[in-house]
Design a protein around this motif. Structure first.
Motif, PDB file in Angstrom:
ATOM      1  N   SER A  63       0.986  -1.447   0.106  1.00  0.00           N
ATOM      2  CA  SER A  63      -0.258  -0.304  -0.083  1.00  0.00           C
ATOM      3  C   SER A  63       1.279   0.958   0.026  1.00  0.00           C
ATOM      4  N   THR A  65       0.715   6.035   1.306  1.00  0.00           N
ATOM      5  CA  THR A  65       0.030   6.695   2.436  1.00  0.00           C
ATOM      6  C   THR A  65       0.042   7.806   1.242  1.00  0.00           C
ATOM      7  N   SER A  66      -1.672   8.547   2.234  1.00  0.00           N
ATOM      8  CA  SER A  66      -2.213   9.619   1.275  1.00  0.00           C
ATOM      9  C   SER A  66      -0.947  10.261   1.327  1.00  0.00           C
ATOM     10  N   ASN A  67      -0.150  10.810   1.958  1.00  0.00           N
ATOM     11  CA  ASN A  67       1.439  11.639   1.788  1.00  0.00           C
ATOM     12  C   ASN A  67       1.689  11.248  -0.117  1.00  0.00           C
ATOM     13  N   LYS A  69       0.175  10.129  -2.166  1.00  0.00           N
ATOM     14  CA  LYS A  69      -1.134  10.507  -3.158  1.00  0.00           C
ATOM     15  C   LYS A  69      -1.116  11.834  -3.155  1.00  0.00           C
ATOM     16  N   THR A  70      -1.196  12.700  -2.274  1.00  0.00           N
ATOM     17  CA  THR A  70      -0.885  14.391  -2.419  1.00  0.00           C
ATOM     18  C   THR A  70       0.145  14.976  -3.299  1.00  0.00           C
ATOM     19  N   ASN A  73      -0.868  13.116  -7.146  1.00  0.00           N
ATOM     20  CA  ASN A  73      -1.691  14.155  -7.990  1.00  0.00           C
ATOM     21  C   ASN A  73      -1.853  15.293  -8.131  1.00  0.00           C
ATOM     22  N   GLU A 428       4.285  16.916   2.677  1.00  0.00           N
ATOM     23  CA  GLU A 428       4.155  15.422   1.836  1.00  0.00           C
ATOM     24  C   GLU A 428       5.747  14.950   2.031  1.00  0.00           C
TER      25      GLU A 428
END
Length: 483
Positions: A63, A65-67, A69-70, A73, A428
């Protein structure tokens, strides 16, 4: 009476027709279900692996992390990730990781480069030895080489002289993407001119990975802090700063600047001018070296190598969640009082049984003597000034020594980098840490293994067979009764 045989015959025909219709219906339903499964499998085969795999690993190896993805993206530039790997030698975890990046953004392109077919390809990016499953991240004229050793990181445990490994693929790749697409990065100015210690390799490498630019400067030949400094770092000085330097640093913080200090007691005693930076915020430093009186709060039978308590804070929460403990060797005791100059938060604290040996480096006994100062103490604090200035202070000079970081399973480095990231604004890309590759296996003895085999191979199949026979016998019995 003669009609009964004909009635029985008609009844048998009807039963066979019903049975035939039921069988045809079952066959049709089975065909529809199979067709649906075929279609679902065809659709699933064209989906990227990131959308069809579920990560159930304890460390979340599969997986991101959201970091990440930020960061990904928000890309507005094309980024190419070259995967340097020989045919049929692809690391599956790296392959899965790269598929995640590929599926997240149309600006990311993954290209394999076989070193056997392209032996000189990597030479234009690095002069290091190229290992299989290494990466190169490139955007325009900027690039970064990521060695396989930077993805699977070895951590030496000096207590057992064994190595444990962690997976830092996501942190390395996301950091590289952030580096190649950005023209500017945070600048940390490191004060020099006071016998400051050299950075440990782990600290230098982590700052480079986190895209933090490091510059040195001296206040002995400058009249002000550099204007482009995002943070000032004072790293383990052996002699004190001057009063003029202290005044400049105090003004810098009071004007909204960020300051990080790593300084403990020296052989000559306390660095009076340096530690007076804390006095404006109600923090005083005790002379000498802190010694722990609680056996649960020191390591290696050495009371000056302390295992302090971590207090909840955005710097420490990730360590608390992972049940990590940092190690603070040879530290100065900090006492937090009342202040009107901002707010102070303790990050690391001793037990109530700690005290400071005023003899300092000349300690002859770990017992408390006359003149020693009672604790408890703080060993690291975070100061928030009223106008946005900040100070993070770690009162142990040996905090980032490689052996102590290894003893803490990397917690010392993570604490330091979390602290530095908080001063730089929690970017991030600088907050992704490596994932441990420690697995817990279920170990069972031979008798339990034999019992499980007997149940799974013998008892359960026989039980299902008996249930099937019982159902068939029951159906035949009911059919005979109807006829």
């Amino acid at each position: 009476m003669k009609l009964l045989p004909f009635l029985n015959k008609d009844e048998n025909v009807r039963s066979r027709e019903i049975a035939f219709q039921g069988g045809a219906y079952s066959l049709a339903v089975t065909a529809v279900v199979l067709a649906i499964l075929v279609v679902v499998n065809i659709l699933a085969s064209v989906l990227p692996p990131a959308a069809t795999k579920l990560d159930i690993s304890a460390a979340k190896l599969y997986s991101i992390t959201s970091n990440t993805k930020t960061v990904v993206n928000s890309l507005d530039k094309d980024v190419t990730i070259y995967w340097i790997v020989q045919a049929d030698q692809e690391n599956k975890i790296i392959e899965n990781l790269l598929s995640k990046y590929d599926s997240l953004s149309e600006h990311i392109k993954i290209i394999k480069k076989n070193p056997d077919a392209h032996p000189t390809f990597a030479a234009k990016y690095t002069d290091k030895e190229i290992k299989n499953n290494s990466l190169v991240v490139e955007c325009d004229d900027r690039s970064r080489y990521i060695s396989f050793d930077d993805i699977y990181v070895a951590n030496v445990d000096y207590t057992t002289y064994t190595a444990t490994y962690s997976f830092d693929g996501e942190g390395a790749v996301t950091s590289a993407i952030d580096y190649v697409v950005s023209q500017s990065h945070p600048k940390v100015y490191v004060l020099e001119g006071h016998g400051e210690a050299a950075f440990s390799p782990i600290f230098s490498n982590q700052m480079e990975k986190d895209n933090i630019e490091r510059k040195t400067f001296s206040l002995l030949n400058q009249d002000a802090i550099p204007k482009d400094a995002d943070c000032i770092l004072i790293h383990v000085p052996s002699t004190d700063i001057s009063q003029e330097e202290k005044d400049l640093l105090a003004k810098y913080v009071s004007s909204g600047g960020k300051l990080m200090v790593m300084a403990g007691p020296t052989k000559d005693g306390t660095l009076k001018n340096l530690y007076s930076l804390l006095s404006d915020y109600g923090i005083s430093a005790s002379d000498g070296v802190v010694v722990e009186g609680s056996r649960d709060h020191y390591a290696f039978q050495m009371p000056y190598i302390m295992l302090p308590n971590l207090q909840s804070h955005k710097i420490t929460d990730s360590l608390l969640d992972g049940k990590y403990r940092v190690i603070a060797p040879i530290a100065q005791g900090l006492t937090v009082g009342s202040t009107n100059g901002g707010s102070v938060k303790k990050l690391l604290t001793t037990s109530d049984d700690a005290f400071s040996k005023t003899a300092g480096y000349n300690i002859e006994t770990y017992e408390k003597e006359s003149g020693d100062v009672d604790g408890p103490f703080a060993l690291a604090v975070s100061v928030e000034a009223k106008n946005g200035g900040s100070i993070i202070w770690i009162s142990s000079s040996k905090f980032l020594d490689e052996q102590f970081n290894a003893f803490s399973s990397g917690a010392n480095l993570n604490f330091t980098m979390n602290a530095l990231a908080s001063l730089l604004g929690d970017r991030e890309a600088v907050s992704i840490r490596s994932k441990p590759l420690n697995y817990n296996y279920l170990t069972i003895n031979d008798s339990t293994a034999s019992l499980i085999k007997t149940v799974m191979i013998g008892i359960l199949p026989l039980a299902f067979a008996a249930m099937g026979i019982a159902v068939v016998v029951d159906r035949r019995k009911k059919r005979n009764e109807q006829s």
